[in-house]
Write an enzyme that holds these catalytic residues in place. Sequence first.
Site, short mmCIF file in Angstrom:
data_model
loop_
_atom_site.label_atom_id
_atom_site.label_comp_id
_atom_site.label_asym_id
_atom_site.label_seq_id
_atom_site.Cartn_x
_atom_site.Cartn_y
_atom_site.Cartn_z
N ASP A 175 30.21 31.72 52.59
CA ASP A 175 29.52 32.90 52.12
C ASP A 175 28.45 32.47 51.13
OD1 ASP A 175 30.80 32.44 49.70
OD2 ASP A 175 32.03 34.24 49.77
N ARG A 211 34.62 45.31 46.74
CA ARG A 211 33.80 44.55 45.79
C ARG A 211 32.34 45.01 45.88
NH1 ARG A 211 33.36 37.97 45.28
NH2 ARG A 211 32.94 38.08 47.51
#
Length: 532
Positions: A447, A167
Amino acid sequence: MKDTFLKQSKINFSNEVTNYYPEILTDDALAFITALHEKFNSQRLELLKARVAQQVIFDSGKFPEFPKETTDIRNSDWTAGTIPHDLQDRRVEITGPVDRKMIINALNSGAKTFMADLEDSTAPSWKNAISGQQNLIDANKKTISLIDTQRNKSYTLNQETAVLLVRPRGLHLDERHLLINNEIASGSLVDFGLYVFHNTQIMLKSGTAPYFYLPKLEHYLEARWWNQVFEFAQEYLEVPKGTFKATVLVETITASFQLDEIIYELKDHIVGLNCGRWDYIFSYIKKFRNHPNFVVPNRDQVTMTTPFMDAYSKLVIQRCHKRGILAIGGMAAQIPIKNDEASNAAALEKVRKDKEREVKNGHDGTWVAHPALVAVAMAEFNKHMPTPNQLHITRDDVHITEQDLVAIPEGTVSEAGIRKNINVGILYTEAWLRGHGAVALYNLMEDAATAEISRTQVWQWLKNEVKLEDGRTFDLKLYKELLSDEVAKITAEIGAENSTKSKLKLAISLFDELVIAENFEEFLTLPAYKYI
């Protein structure tokens, strides 16, 4: 190396860069990054301007709509390109940052795939961004290893490993350490460009190819941009069109109104959509933040069974399977709870039920944040999905309206909810400033997405001066009291000596500034980026 290549190229490093990573930032690699920048960066900036213009429309009180100009795309019969053999079965995917130990453990975890994350779970320091590229090269060469001298442990790859996906950073994120033609480089293009430049031939020789997760798309024109980047890079690297494959994270509220369009724009390269649940909640709050009386309850009360979340996940399944691509479910962020068997068992049961719901709804796979959850998720998908995927489940029974996708969730706001958001928001920001993008807090792997929810909710609740469940009004005075209490708790837990050595003071300042600001900051990582 710097002097050699500055004579020949259009790239400069920022003044703070001292390690030039000559093995990664070769002249040929930098020439490719320059070509990507010159062709696509101005378009990227225009797409970001379009986001700002769209927000003005939302601020006027409007909600998203299914685009009228693409009605034919939604209603006509067509399918995306083929799915490679090693992406046909993605029943359990694990995600995490690109540090060396994480990559080895994730590839060895027993999951079908591993998403190596240069975005939300990697704080984008220069070292993290570029050394992460070296770690990915070593992983693809099957030579990655690590010796932990403190623990007297060594880490190497198993014979059989998960399939690797990467990603890159989202369109909104810059790579400020590189200047191309005196313009700040795009984090998206740097991450993508370095990865495909160094790994494409390695992977093709191994019978696989570069696979990606594309984050935070807000419009089908952004998918078109990525498709053009893929096509250009494939031509530049002299590999066939369709070599690169992508799964798009549906983690913005606007993307769920354009699922068919996003798939269509990436038709030759797309293999799936993923329900990025935490960023989706963040986007939902953020986009409608200025609507009168629009308040989302405590974060813990918004789950995948909340009507607007349930609607979008089922719509993802339906549209994916109609177009012949996979629908991947959301993240289980739990981590093992040590020394408390009862609490750990309860957490694992919560994960099991979540995965059971996903597979029964028709998802083809799911995400976990910790290797210990792989077996739990795998057992549920193995039990209910004997085939590699569920493309045969069409969900023709699903009829999702525009109103379903934006239905305001019911619930309450509590002092405990405010305190948790303040606490988690500050602790995560402090860790991020020290270079850690994935942080274990209170038995969950946090996160940037969950930190964004934390600070955005406090901003929204304060702006609206919401009534708490106990009848009090949440105003600036109460916020400052709760902030002071939580800072005192955090300082006591860390210890006075450690807190002075940490980034705590800066994290508190950043969090407070973002919460009390009159104008909402789109991403907390933007003002924080200059400090790492």
